[in-house]
Design a protein around this motif. Structure first.
Motif, PDB file in Angstrom:
ATOM      1  N   VAL A  33       8.041   2.168   2.081  1.00  0.00           N
ATOM      2  CA  VAL A  33       6.621   1.949   2.335  1.00  0.00           C
ATOM      3  C   VAL A  33       5.858   3.036   1.601  1.00  0.00           C
ATOM      4  N   VAL A  34       4.966   2.617   0.681  1.00  0.00           N
ATOM      5  CA  VAL A  34       4.235   3.564  -0.155  1.00  0.00           C
ATOM      6  C   VAL A  34       2.747   3.244  -0.098  1.00  0.00           C
ATOM      7  N   GLU A  35       1.951   4.278   0.170  1.00  0.00           N
ATOM      8  CA  GLU A  35       0.488   4.148   0.136  1.00  0.00           C
ATOM      9  C   GLU A  35       0.000   4.545  -1.250  1.00  0.00           C
ATOM     10  N   GLU A  48      14.976  -4.473  -0.935  1.00  0.00           N
ATOM     11  CA  GLU A  48      15.797  -5.080  -1.975  1.00  0.00           C
ATOM     12  C   GLU A  48      14.893  -5.729  -3.028  1.00  0.00           C
ATOM     13  N   ASN A  49      14.981  -7.049  -3.245  1.00  0.00           N
ATOM     14  CA  ASN A  49      14.162  -7.668  -4.295  1.00  0.00           C
ATOM     15  C   ASN A  49      12.845  -8.238  -3.764  1.00  0.00           C
ATOM     16  N   ARG A  50      12.517  -7.962  -2.500  1.00  0.00           N
ATOM     17  CA  ARG A  50      11.266  -8.458  -1.907  1.00  0.00           C
ATOM     18  C   ARG A  50      10.220  -7.354  -1.932  1.00  0.00           C
ATOM     19  N   ARG A  51       8.959  -7.772  -2.130  1.00  0.00           N
ATOM     20  CA  ARG A  51       7.855  -6.809  -2.237  1.00  0.00           C
ATOM     21  C   ARG A  51       6.605  -7.422  -1.623  1.00  0.00           C
ATOM     22  N   TRP A  52       5.921  -6.640  -0.782  1.00  0.00           N
ATOM     23  CA  TRP A  52       4.679  -7.063  -0.156  1.00  0.00           C
ATOM     24  C   TRP A  52       3.610  -6.017  -0.435  1.00  0.00           C
ATOM     25  N   VAL A  53       2.392  -6.445  -0.687  1.00  0.00           N
ATOM     26  CA  VAL A  53       1.267  -5.531  -0.897  1.00  0.00           C
ATOM     27  C   VAL A  53       0.173  -5.920   0.095  1.00  0.00           C
TER      28      VAL A  53
END
Length: 162
Positions: A84-86, A96-101
């Motif tokens: 989790v990155v702000e 893994e290969n999933r990304r949410w923004v």
């Protein structure tokens, strides 16, 4: 035998809606949401007014905590595989290969390893313990928080001092 006293609060004021996803059994579930219901039990000796704790104060403290979670995306900051990155006004979560923004204002970053009902209940319980101490100077002899995520499917956190 000694007397023991407990108060319990389980009001509609302490319902919040939030989205999350958890990892288990080696995979990550889909993003989804719940209408969570919170109940709290606080045990302790009676004070000079014959109260364990004032219901109005307890209700307000629990309302502040649940209000912070309401209509938010709950993200764990201590998960070993979810990053989790702000960045500015955004929060990115990767598994893994999933990304949410997500918009930063729509998120609550929780210092837990997974957003399970059990760990969110502990987060709420620890916040309530801190609030009771700071606002009332009161440390209960026992605290129990129930977090119902699906009409009878709940995680429970119990705390007692060492």
């Amino acid at each position: 035998m000694s007397d023991s006293f407990t108060v319990r609060i389980a009001k509609a004021d302490h319902v919040f809606s939030a989205a999350h996803f958890i990892t288990f059994a080696g995979h990550c579930e889909r993003l989804h949401g719940h209408n969570y219901r919170v109940a709290a039990e606080v045990a302790g000796p009676l004070d000079a007014d014959s109260l364990v704790v004032d219901f109005l104060a307890l209700r307000a403290m629990l309302g502040e905590i649940t209000g912070e979670l309401d209509h938010r995306m709950l993200l764990p900051t201590k998960h070993p595989q979810i990053q989790v990155v702000e960045t500015g006004d955004e929060v990115t979560a990767k598994f893994e290969n999933r990304r949410w923004v997500f918009p930063r204002g729509d998120c609550r970053l929780l210092p837990i390893s997974n957003t399970t009902a059990e760990l969110v209940a502990r987060h709420i319980g620890q916040a309530l313990l801190a609030s009771l101490d700071i606002k009332l100077g009161f440390i209960p002899t026992r605290l129990r928080v129930e977090l119902d995520e699906c009409d009878g499917q709940l995680g429970v956190y119990e705390w007692q001092p060492d």
